[in-house]
Design a protein around this motif. Structure first.
Motif: not given
Lengths: 74, 167, 242
Positions: C87, C90-91, C94, C113-116, C119-120, C174, C177
């Protein structure tokens, strides 16, 4: 006061967070250099922490910059 | 700011889950075990090689020790042989010297006895010659023949006295 | 403003895919996520295509990244964290590839993007919390009360620790991002100075070059920090009493 003007002033004020980041980053590298010059043998082991500290300090300043960008380009 | 537009959240998160999930599965199932295997294999190989080298070193050390021992043995043997030979030769020389000494002593003794005998003979002859000479001198001096026995005693006495005086 | 510096963060919907009432449109962000996954897969599996005992350049690069992350996880979370290695790897890959591919002009930075990032970070937060409770039971709450603290101080400290625990996904997301977004925005803003300054435009160009170098360093550093902090959170879940 015009709302637009207040926004711009606010953005400028928010950027003052970067003062702290600048002081912090300077402090981190300055302290690292002091320690490394005093004990060069231990410098390699601490380099990783220096970069983590740099990234953390920079990020804190960028939070303020983010607020400024939010105010400017919302 | 485009980042805070809620309509974009759902596609991004859904595609993040899909892509990251695929990445995780690929990495966890096939890619990473391969890397881990190679690293482990190499570690084992290196450990084996080190072990092998250690074994060889031990072997060479044993060979070296054996060689050292053989050398020391040979050296000791040679020393012993040398000592033996030296002792033998010394004994031989001593024996020969003793024999030579004995022979020389014998010869010296014989020579000395011979010399003594010769001296005695010579002395006896000297006495006879002296008696003869004495008798002749007496005849010349007094005109008649001297008693042989008296002459002999006189000469003997004179010789004795001379010898005592000399001695 | 005609050309906003934030235009580069625009999400463009390429293919509409509605799945069971959810909006799963294939956007430019999704395109780059796919590109990132393909690049990581290409990097790792082509490096290991001839997995030999004596590695070539590419293979040693793959092995170096493997050992780097394995060491990072081991140093900060101990040997029990071994199960999390795929994990964290991959993290890191990525985020690293997302940041670095984003540095190429005309590309899209997924992690800006704050969404991505949220989410992580949220997934890490929830996962670590669930794992912590599954492993230690109620003992995981010891995390909130450091040992050797006077009883008078305890309520205050628990509150502070609780806040710092729940703020983790926010700061984690944050940080990444804001770094990515601020870096790209500043590059865009300064690039906007070049043409209006005419002949003096060379000044901002040199500054841009230096800043791009800094941004590449920051891209690697933020990927590193993101995974180091994940390792530290995993460590908290394994050893809750500090």
């Amino acid at each position: 006061m015009d709302a637009e003007a207040a926004k711009l002033i606010g953005a400028g004020l928010a950027c003052s967070a970067l003062i702290g980041a600048g002081i912090g980053i300077g402090n981190i590298f300055g302290s690292f250099l002091q320690g490394a010059l005093r004990n060069p043998a231990a410098a390699d082991k601490e380099r990783g922490f220096v970069y983590i500290g740099f990234a953390l300090a920079e990020a804190t300043g960028l939070f303020g910059l983010l607020i400024a960008l939010l105010l400017l380009f919302r | 700011m485009p980042q805070f537009d809620p309509t974009t959240f759902s596609p991004q998160i859904i595609w993040l889950i899909i892509t990251f999930g695929i990445l995780y599965l690929v990495m966890a199932r096939s890619a990473l075990p391969k890397v881990g295997n190679i690293l482990q294999e190499r570690e084992i190989r290196i450990a084996e090689d080190l072990e092998q080298a250690e074994k060889l070193r031990e072997e060479s050390r044993a060979v070296e020790a054996a060689y050292e021992k053989a050398l020391a043995d040979a050296r000791a043997e040679a020393g012993k042989v040398l000592n033996d030979a030296r002792a033998e030769i010394t004994a031989d020389i001593d024996a020969q010297k003793a024999a030579l000494d004995a022979r020389l002593a014998e010869k010296t003794g014989a020579a000395q006895a011979e010399i003594k005998a010769a001296i005695e003979t010579a002395l006896k002859e000297l006495e006879t010659v002296a008696q003869d000479a004495c008798a002749a001198i007496v005849v010349k001096l007094i005109g008649n023949k001297a008693d042989g026995k008296k002459v002999a005693a006189a000469v003997h006495n004179a010789t004795e006295n001379a010898n005592a005086g000399n001695g | 403003m005609e050309h906003s510096p934030l235009e580069q963060f625009e999400i463009k919907r390429l293919i509409e895919i509605p799945i069971a009432g959810l909006d799963a449109a294939f956007t430019n962000s999704s395109t780059f996520m796919v590109i990132i996954v393909l690049s990581v897969w290409f990097f790792v599996s082509f490096g290991m295509r001839r997995a030999s005992l004596v590695p070539g350049r590419w293979q040693s690069l793959v092995e170096m990244s493997y050992e780097f992350i394995a060491k990072m996880l081991h140093d900060s979370a101990g040997p029990q964290a071994r199960a999390f290695f795929p994990f964290v790897f991959s993290l890191f890959m990525f985020v690293l590839f997302a940041n670095l591919i984003g540095m190429i002009p005309y590309t899209f930075t997924v992690t800006s993007h704050i969404a991505v990032t949220f989410a992580l970070a949220g997934f890490i937060f929830v996962g670590v919390t669930v794992f912590g409770f599954a492993r230690n039971g109620a003992g995981y709450l010891r995390l909130l009360a450091p040992a050797g603290i006077p009883a008078v101080m305890l309520p205050l400290l628990v509150v502070i620790e609780l806040i710092s625990y729940f703020i983790r996904p926010i700061t984690l997301s944050v940080r990444l991002f804001a770094n990515m977004m601020a870096g790209h925005t500043i590059l865009k803003v300064i690039a906007g100075f070049v043409v209006p300054l005419g002949i003096f435009g060379f000044g901002p160009v040199f500054f841009l070059i230096a800043l791009t170098g800094l941004e590449v360093i920051v891209a690697v550093l933020q990927a590193f920090v993101f995974s180091v902090l994940t390792c530290i959170y995993i460590n908290d879940a394994i050893h809750p009493s500090h």
